[in-house]
Design a protein around this motif. Structure first.
Motif, short mmCIF file in Angstrom:
data_model
loop_
_atom_site.label_atom_id
_atom_site.label_comp_id
_atom_site.label_asym_id
_atom_site.label_seq_id
_atom_site.Cartn_x
_atom_site.Cartn_y
_atom_site.Cartn_z
N UNK A 38 0.85 -1.21 0.00
CA UNK A 38 0.00 0.00 0.00
C UNK A 38 0.88 1.25 0.00
N UNK A 39 1.89 1.25 0.85
CA UNK A 39 2.79 2.42 0.93
C UNK A 39 3.60 2.59 -0.34
N UNK A 40 4.07 1.48 -0.89
CA UNK A 40 4.84 1.55 -2.14
C UNK A 40 3.96 2.04 -3.29
N UNK A 41 2.69 1.63 -3.27
CA UNK A 41 1.75 2.07 -4.32
C UNK A 41 1.48 3.57 -4.20
N UNK A 42 1.32 4.08 -2.99
CA UNK A 42 1.09 5.52 -2.78
C UNK A 42 2.27 6.34 -3.30
N UNK A 43 3.46 5.76 -3.23
CA UNK A 43 4.66 6.46 -3.70
C UNK A 43 4.92 6.25 -5.18
N UNK A 44 4.07 5.47 -5.83
CA UNK A 44 4.19 5.26 -7.27
C UNK A 44 5.22 4.22 -7.68
N UNK A 81 8.13 2.16 -13.58
CA UNK A 81 9.44 2.71 -13.97
C UNK A 81 10.10 3.51 -12.85
N UNK A 82 9.30 4.16 -12.00
CA UNK A 82 9.86 4.91 -10.86
C UNK A 82 10.61 3.98 -9.91
N UNK A 83 10.08 2.79 -9.71
CA UNK A 83 10.75 1.81 -8.84
C UNK A 83 12.06 1.36 -9.45
N UNK A 120 7.23 5.61 6.47
CA UNK A 120 8.48 6.32 6.20
C UNK A 120 8.32 7.76 6.64
N UNK A 121 9.36 8.32 7.26
CA UNK A 121 9.30 9.71 7.71
C UNK A 121 9.27 10.66 6.51
N UNK A 122 9.91 10.27 5.42
CA UNK A 122 10.00 11.16 4.27
C UNK A 122 8.84 11.00 3.29
N UNK A 123 8.06 9.96 3.47
CA UNK A 123 6.99 9.67 2.50
C UNK A 123 5.77 10.51 2.77
#
Length: 161
Positions: free
Chosen positions: A69-75, A95-97, A158-161
């Motif tokens: 879920x978190x990885x998806x929110x970050x694209x 592609x971002x990953x 993640x603190x930065x996410x």
């Protein structure tokens, strides 16, 4: 220094090394170790369900779902229903990953595994036996754990996410 103090110092060094690597990974790639492990797995296997990912990284499906879920929110990942079986949902890298994975440091356990495998069988057995005993002595034998060297909750924000 007493032997038990030396053991405690060695344990503290292991914990500290794990913490430092986790911070470096977060700073350089903006990822946690479990997130990196999942992204690397998805790069190797192009079509996996969340359940298959959970099984391969030895984490619960609920934990992996939260991480994805978190990885998806970050694209970094996307989910798609299967064409043959609409009940199955597959997870794919974006592609971002791929771009993040190019610059990400190797997981800490990767270098450990390489060096561990270079040891003789008797040395591997001795280390395993000793660490299992230490876990028991720390009343940690019932704690669920995966082979991911990281500190903190595996599905933390993640603190930065």
């Amino acid at each position: 220094m007493n032997r038990y103090d030396e053991v405690l110092v060695a344990l503290r060094r292991i914990i500290r090394a794990t913490d430092l690597h986790s911070r470096q990974l977060s700073k350089i790639a903006g990822l946690t170790a479990p997130q990196l492990l999942i992204l690397q797995l998805l790069r190797q296997h192009t079509e996996l369900t969340v359940g298959e990912v959970a099984q391969r990284v030895s984490l619960s499906q609920a934990t992996v779902t939260t991480i994805i879920d978190r990885l998806e929110k970050r694209g970094f990942v996307k989910r798609e229903r299967g064409s043959a079986d609409k009940r199955k949902v597959y997870v794919y890298l974006t592609p971002e990953a791929d771009a993040v994975l190019l610059n990400a440091p190797k997981p800490l356990q990767e270098s450990f595994v390489q060096q561990y495998q270079d040891l003789h069988d008797w040395e591997q057995t001795m280390i395993l036996s000793s660490l299992e005993r230490v876990a028991y002595m720390m009343d940690a034998q019932h704690i669920d754990a995966s082979p991911v060297l990281d500190v903190g909750a595996l599905d933390r924000i993640d603190r930065d996410a």
